[in-house]
Design an enzyme around this catalytic site. Structure first.
Site, PDB file in Angstrom:
ATOM      1  N   TRP A  43       0.843  -1.202   0.000  1.00 32.94           N
ATOM      2  CA  TRP A  43       0.000   0.000   0.000  1.00 32.94           C
ATOM      3  C   TRP A  43       0.880   1.255   0.000  1.00 32.94           C
ATOM      4  O   TRP A  43       0.530   2.262  -0.621  1.00 32.94           O
ATOM      5  CB  TRP A  43      -0.907  -0.006   1.230  1.00 32.94           C
ATOM      6  N   HIS A  44       2.027   1.183   0.669  1.00 34.03           N
ATOM      7  CA  HIS A  44       2.889   2.358   0.781  1.00 34.03           C
ATOM      8  C   HIS A  44       3.587   2.713  -0.523  1.00 34.03           C
ATOM      9  O   HIS A  44       3.959   3.872  -0.722  1.00 34.03           O
ATOM     10  CB  HIS A  44       3.939   2.149   1.885  1.00 34.03           C
ATOM     11  N   GLY A  45       3.795   1.768  -1.396  1.00 30.84           N
ATOM     12  CA  GLY A  45       4.448   2.121  -2.647  1.00 30.84           C
ATOM     13  C   GLY A  45       4.744   0.919  -3.525  1.00 30.84           C
ATOM     14  O   GLY A  45       4.820  -0.221  -3.055  1.00 30.84           O
TER      15      GLY A  45
END
Length: 485
Positions: free
Chosen positions: A325-327
């Site tokens: 989700w963060h990258g």
């Protein structure tokens, strides 16, 4: 628009005055003003991506309306998946298209097959990961019949695009925030003062702590091949405080700004670096995302109710998805996997809910055992942040290899070493205030009230002067880290 910019310093008072002095007696007008202000706030970055927010708002509103009258389970599932596909489809295209394309090509190249493809020059819309999850929570809760679908389109639009937390959270649940748009709001002086105090603390975290730590962290990470082990440790520590000051600072400003308009958002950080184990850390770090994954992914997968295999599977699932989700980078996935590895022993020994209270509650200092537990957890967290910050996997492993070398015993040295000394004093001051205010919703919520009035005013002035000093020294407002996520 950035919270730490002159633009926002002009924008906020204008919206505040219109909200309380022009629209105060009309709830629909207040909500409409919030929608317009939020669209202006977002369009300040790039007006073209407003269409994504508006489209997502319309889709989920209409899905909610259909779910209201549809009783047939198969059709309800179709409606739910319509919302999921639309929202995650946008997120997947803008955030992960090139990642999957590049890895698809790399996978075939391992077998000697060369595939010619062209990656797209895609701009990631700011905040798409946050408002996507926020609006999905509405659809899922309506589908589960935990929330009555709204018929007020303007209130729903305001919920989706509420500007204080639009681009970097907290990720609010519809069950908490949406009903607040239905109720008449009156100005409360004490709530506004409390909000201003939290904004001040958030700006101090961002401008004084995070931005200064970022300068030195970037110097070290960007030139890590030339640094000795002890300097690399310093770089990891600087980044550890950078990301906390940056992200929790944003949350503080968002929550404080919301209070100026009569809204209460959920706490997003609760002094996570004072945690005594990784399970406690994740109850205190980015709380809105952790609880979102818990309620909409971990528990539906079975949570920790099954056997050992199911517990291991579900733990890795939630942490790997959180990392992704963060990258769109393997470094984030490894970061998630590391936290899963940290967490599993606690879960499998039923110690994951051992430390539910505040550390050293009712005491000035922690016990020796608590201190060791906090330091151990903090060091594990620092190590994991290296992968989060690294440009790629190779960079991360080279960085770690540099730390675990003989040069770790050498004196730290980098071009900004002398300038960084004053930041250590700020960090000590920062940690002290965080420790004293660890039982509150933010560090200076109540501790300044215990001080003499004149001394309290002096401390407020000190924080304000430091914010102004470093803002103008930097020359421009720096973006928040989580804008890229």
């Amino acid at each position: 628009m950035l919270f730490n910019s002159l633009d926002f310093a002009i924008f906020l008072p204008i919206v505040f005055l219109l909200y309380w002095f022009v629209a105060q007696k009309n709830l629909k007008l207040q909500n409409s003003l919030i929608v317009v202000a939020s669209y202006v706030f977002y369009a300040w970055w790039d007006w073209r991506f407003l269409s994504l927010i508006i489209f997502s708002t319309v889709v989920d509103y209409l899905v909610g309306q259909r779910l209201r009258t549809e009783d047939k389970q198969s059709k309800r599932k179709v409606l739910l998946w319509t919302s999921i596909v639309v929202n995650l489809g946008f997120l997947g295209f803008f955030k992960y298209y090139n990642f999957f394309l590049e890895n698809f090509v790399d996978a075939f190249s391992l077998f000697g097959m060369q595939i010619n493809t062209n990656s797209l020059n895609i701009i990631l819309p700011v905040g798409i990961s946050f408002y996507t999850f926020q609006t999905l929570s509405y659809t899922i809760d309506v589908y589960r019949k935990k929330l009555e679908p709204t018929q007020d389109f303007m209130a729903f639009s305001a919920f989706v695009c509420f500007f204080p937390q639009l681009v970097a959270g907290p990720i609010e649940r519809a069950t908490n925030l949406l009903p607040q748009f239905y109720k008449k709001r009156t100005f409360e002086y004490h709530k506004a003062v409390d909000g201003m105090r939290q904004i001040l603390w958030g700006l101090f975290k961002k401008v004084v702590i995070a931005d200064n730590c970022a300068e030195f962290a970037n110097q070290i990470f960007n030139n890590s091949a030339d640094m000795n082990g002890s300097t690399l440790v310093l770089g990891a520590i600087f980044f550890t405080f950078q990301i906390y000051g940056d992200f929790s600072g944003y949350s503080d400003i968002a929550i404080g700004t919301s209070r100026l308009f009569g809204f209460d958002l959920k706490q997003n950080f609760a002094t996570p670096y004072f945690s005594r184990d990784i399970a406690e850390f994740w109850r205190r770090w980015h709380i809105s995302l952790s609880t979102w994954f818990r309620d909409y992914l971990y528990i539906p997968l079975g949570g920790s109710r099954g056997g050992t295999w199911m517990k291991v599977r579900n733990t890795f699932a939630i942490f790997l998805v959180s990392g992704f989700w963060h990258g769109a980078n393997w470094t984030f996935i490894i970061w998630g996997a590391l936290n899963a590895i940290y967490f599993l022993p606690l879960l499998l020994t039923n110690n994951n809910r051992k430390n539910l209270g505040v550390v050293a509650e009712g005491k000035l200092l922690p016990s020796f055992r608590e201190l060791i537990a906090m330091l151990t957890t903090f060091m594990l967290t620092i190590f994991a942040w290296i992968f989060f910050r690294a440009e790629n996997i190779s960079h991360a492993f080279n960085y770690v290899g540099g730390i675990f070398s003989e040069s770790i015993f050498e004196t730290p040295k980098f071009s900004g070493m002398s300038d960084s000394v004053i930041i250590f004093f700020f960090l000590v001051f920062f940690i002290l205030l965080e420790w004293l205010g660890r039982t509150d919703k933010f560090a200076i919520e109540k501790i300044f009230d215990r001080l003499n009035k004149n001394f309290r005013i002096i401390l407020y002035l000190v924080l304000t002067i430091l914010i102004i000093k470093y803002f103008f020294e930097n020359g421009k407002a720096s973006e928040f880290i989580y804008f890229q996520f």
